[in-house]
Enzyme design. Structure first.
Site, mmCIF file in Angstrom:
data_model
loop_
_atom_site.group_PDB
_atom_site.id
_atom_site.type_symbol
_atom_site.label_atom_id
_atom_site.label_comp_id
_atom_site.label_asym_id
_atom_site.label_seq_id
_atom_site.Cartn_x
_atom_site.Cartn_y
_atom_site.Cartn_z
ATOM 1 N N HIS A 88 0.868 -1.187 0.000
ATOM 2 C CA HIS A 88 0.000 0.000 0.000
ATOM 3 C C HIS A 88 0.906 1.239 0.000
ATOM 4 O O HIS A 88 0.867 2.034 -0.919
ATOM 5 C CB HIS A 88 -0.922 -0.026 1.227
ATOM 6 C CG HIS A 88 -1.921 1.104 1.236
ATOM 7 N ND1 HIS A 88 -3.035 1.128 2.013
ATOM 8 C CD2 HIS A 88 -1.948 2.284 0.561
ATOM 9 C CE1 HIS A 88 -3.723 2.238 1.801
ATOM 10 N NE2 HIS A 88 -3.075 2.965 0.938
ATOM 11 N N PHE A 142 -2.258 5.495 -8.447
ATOM 12 C CA PHE A 142 -2.128 5.141 -7.031
ATOM 13 C C PHE A 142 -0.716 5.474 -6.532
ATOM 14 O O PHE A 142 -0.532 6.001 -5.440
ATOM 15 C CB PHE A 142 -2.426 3.640 -6.912
ATOM 16 C CG PHE A 142 -2.270 3.033 -5.550
ATOM 17 C CD1 PHE A 142 -2.687 3.692 -4.403
ATOM 18 C CD2 PHE A 142 -1.719 1.760 -5.407
ATOM 19 C CE1 PHE A 142 -2.550 3.100 -3.145
ATOM 20 C CE2 PHE A 142 -1.588 1.171 -4.159
ATOM 21 C CZ PHE A 142 -1.996 1.846 -3.031
ATOM 22 N N HIS A 145 -0.389 9.119 -5.815
ATOM 23 C CA HIS A 145 -1.041 9.434 -4.540
ATOM 24 C C HIS A 145 -0.109 9.110 -3.369
ATOM 25 O O HIS A 145 0.091 9.934 -2.465
ATOM 26 C CB HIS A 145 -2.335 8.616 -4.432
ATOM 27 C CG HIS A 145 -2.994 8.646 -3.089
ATOM 28 N ND1 HIS A 145 -3.855 9.651 -2.710
ATOM 29 C CD2 HIS A 145 -2.902 7.800 -2.035
ATOM 30 C CE1 HIS A 145 -4.274 9.411 -1.468
ATOM 31 N NE2 HIS A 145 -3.722 8.297 -1.036
ATOM 32 N N GLU A 146 0.479 7.923 -3.392
ATOM 33 C CA GLU A 146 1.325 7.518 -2.266
ATOM 34 C C GLU A 146 2.580 8.380 -2.173
ATOM 35 O O GLU A 146 2.968 8.805 -1.086
ATOM 36 C CB GLU A 146 1.682 6.025 -2.376
ATOM 37 C CG GLU A 146 0.502 5.097 -2.130
ATOM 38 C CD GLU A 146 -0.123 5.266 -0.743
ATOM 39 O OE1 GLU A 146 0.604 5.250 0.254
ATOM 40 O OE2 GLU A 146 -1.360 5.426 -0.657
ATOM 41 N N LYS A 149 1.565 12.146 -1.210
ATOM 42 C CA LYS A 149 1.014 12.277 0.138
ATOM 43 C C LYS A 149 2.048 11.969 1.222
ATOM 44 O O LYS A 149 2.113 12.642 2.237
ATOM 45 C CB LYS A 149 -0.189 11.340 0.274
ATOM 46 C CG LYS A 149 -0.925 11.437 1.596
ATOM 47 C CD LYS A 149 -2.224 10.643 1.560
ATOM 48 C CE LYS A 149 -2.821 10.517 2.959
ATOM 49 N NZ LYS A 149 -3.954 9.590 2.994
ATOM 50 N N HIS A 150 2.859 10.945 0.993
ATOM 51 C CA HIS A 150 3.748 10.477 2.065
ATOM 52 C C HIS A 150 5.244 10.690 1.799
ATOM 53 O O HIS A 150 6.027 10.770 2.743
ATOM 54 C CB HIS A 150 3.516 8.978 2.310
ATOM 55 C CG HIS A 150 2.094 8.641 2.635
ATOM 56 N ND1 HIS A 150 1.532 8.921 3.855
ATOM 57 C CD2 HIS A 150 1.112 8.060 1.899
ATOM 58 C CE1 HIS A 150 0.263 8.521 3.853
ATOM 59 N NE2 HIS A 150 -0.018 8.001 2.685
HETATM 60 P P1 5GP Z 1 -3.758 6.348 1.651
HETATM 61 O O1 5GP Z 1 -4.093 5.367 0.566
HETATM 62 O O2 5GP Z 1 -4.463 7.651 1.454
HETATM 63 O O3 5GP Z 1 -2.295 6.508 1.819
HETATM 64 O O4 5GP Z 1 -4.286 5.732 3.021
HETATM 65 C C1 5GP Z 1 -5.565 5.182 3.176
HETATM 66 C C2 5GP Z 1 -5.952 5.183 4.624
HETATM 67 O O5 5GP Z 1 -4.910 4.692 5.432
HETATM 68 C C3 5GP Z 1 -6.221 6.585 5.145
HETATM 69 O O6 5GP Z 1 -7.518 6.960 4.895
HETATM 70 C C4 5GP Z 1 -5.902 6.447 6.612
HETATM 71 O O7 5GP Z 1 -6.986 5.901 7.331
HETATM 72 C C5 5GP Z 1 -4.792 5.466 6.615
HETATM 73 N N1 5GP Z 1 -3.510 6.165 6.555
HETATM 74 C C6 5GP Z 1 -3.016 6.822 5.485
HETATM 75 N N2 5GP Z 1 -1.841 7.358 5.768
HETATM 76 C C7 5GP Z 1 -1.564 7.030 7.042
HETATM 77 C C8 5GP Z 1 -0.454 7.284 7.867
HETATM 78 O O8 5GP Z 1 0.530 7.916 7.511
HETATM 79 N N3 5GP Z 1 -0.527 6.788 9.119
HETATM 80 C C9 5GP Z 1 -1.558 6.071 9.546
HETATM 81 N N4 5GP Z 1 -1.521 5.630 10.798
HETATM 82 N N5 5GP Z 1 -2.615 5.806 8.790
HETATM 83 C C10 5GP Z 1 -2.624 6.280 7.542
#
Ligand code: 5GP
Length: 272
Positions: A88, A142, A145-146, A149-150
């Site tokens: 993910h 995807f 996005h990852e 965002k991170h």
């Molecule tokens: P995404 O695909 O947006 O990275 O993450 C999906 C879901 O995972 C988010 O809606 C959130 O609930 C959880 N999540 C996303 N990023 C983080 C993170 O950095 N830390 C934690 N603990 N949960 C996250």
């Protein structure tokens, strides 16, 4: 037509650790996701505390998928069944249960990771046809996005986009959680229920750290490993929202290709 996966969708993510809730950091704003702190400029960026590496269980991800097929939706793969956790993302987190998101940084550029793409297509797939949101009010892959965002919030440990994806792939191949669970007897099944504590113990035994698990209904949806900034294992400790927690007994559904007809899919669902 409502697909089998869509009908089975149970929105209830569960987890092993305690949700601490959202808190705020000066000069940042929270997004709709509790715990997420959007960082708008580099002088608002407080360095993160640890990494969370999140894996997805394909059998569950496809039950939650919209069932639509397109080349990017791994749920529709017919040739190679997805039998292992896939990636993910790698998330920089704070110890208080919040995490920074969308820190200023370079935008996603697929050319920067051209040498990694064939591996990423296999082990870091998307589970639907829709584009994912990026950090610039748009949508994209995807992976975009990852990264957006991170990735930039992982600075200075992660230096750039290539470093982000390369680091994640290296960790994924180094720590094969599917194999750890398989050796402990936890394998994909549409009828077995496994004690959550047994799954957690198997990971703890292998890595000497407590993971976090998220479920959709009783199906394991995500398994998360946590690392210090120098990539040593540590307990995940902080939490996921209550709606994502897992029950005492969980399942690891088999991957069923959405490319199958509904009759075929139903038959597989009943298979022992
Ligand atoms: P995404 O695909 O947006 O990275 O993450 C999906 C879901 O995972 C988010 O809606 C959130 O609930 C959880 N999540 C996303 N990023 C983080 C993170 O950095 N830390 C934690 N603990 N949960 C996250």
């Amino acid at each position: 037509m409502a697909s089998l996966p869509a009908r089975l969708k149970i929105q209830c993510i569960v987890l092993v650790t305690l949700w601490i809730g959202s808190s705020s950091i000066a000069d940042t704003s929270t997004s709709s996701d509790l715990g997420e702190l959007l960082v708008k400029s580099s002088n608002q960026q407080r360095e993160f505390d640890f990494f969370m590496l999140s894996f997805l269980w394909p059998g569950t991800a496809c039950l939650s998928s919209d069932g639509e097929c397109c080349p990017s939706n791994a749920c529709c793969r017919r040739s190679s069944a997805l039998t292992e956790f896939t990636i993910h993302g790698l998330w920089p987190d704070y110890n208080d249960g919040t995490w920074p998101a969308c820190c200023p940084g370079k935008r996603f550029n697929i050319k920067k990771i051209s040498t990694l793409l064939s591996t990423m297509k296999k082990y870091w797939p998307s589970y639907n046809c829709e584009s994912s949101s990026n950090c610039h009010n748009g949508t994209g892959l995807f992976w975009e996005h990852e990264w957006e965002k991170h990735g930039p919030c992982s600075f200075p440990v992660i230096r750039d986009e290539y470093d982000y994806f390369r680091t994640v792939l290296n960790l994924y191949f180094k720590y094969n959680v599917t194999e750890v669970l398989r050796e402990a007897g936890y394998v994909a099944s549409n009828c077995e229920k496994y004690p959550l504590g047994g799954i957690v113990s198997a990971i703890e035994k292998a890595y000497h750290a407590t993971p976090a698990l998220a479920c959709s209904g009783d199906a394991v949806e995500e398994l998360r490993l946590c690392f210090s900034k120098d990539f040593k294992f540590r307990d995940c400790g902080v939490e996921i929202p209550p709606e994502s927690s897992c029950p005492e007994y969980v399942s690891l559904p088999k991957f069923i290709s959405s490319g199958l007809g509904i009759k075929e899919a139903k038959a597989l669902k009943l298979e022992t």
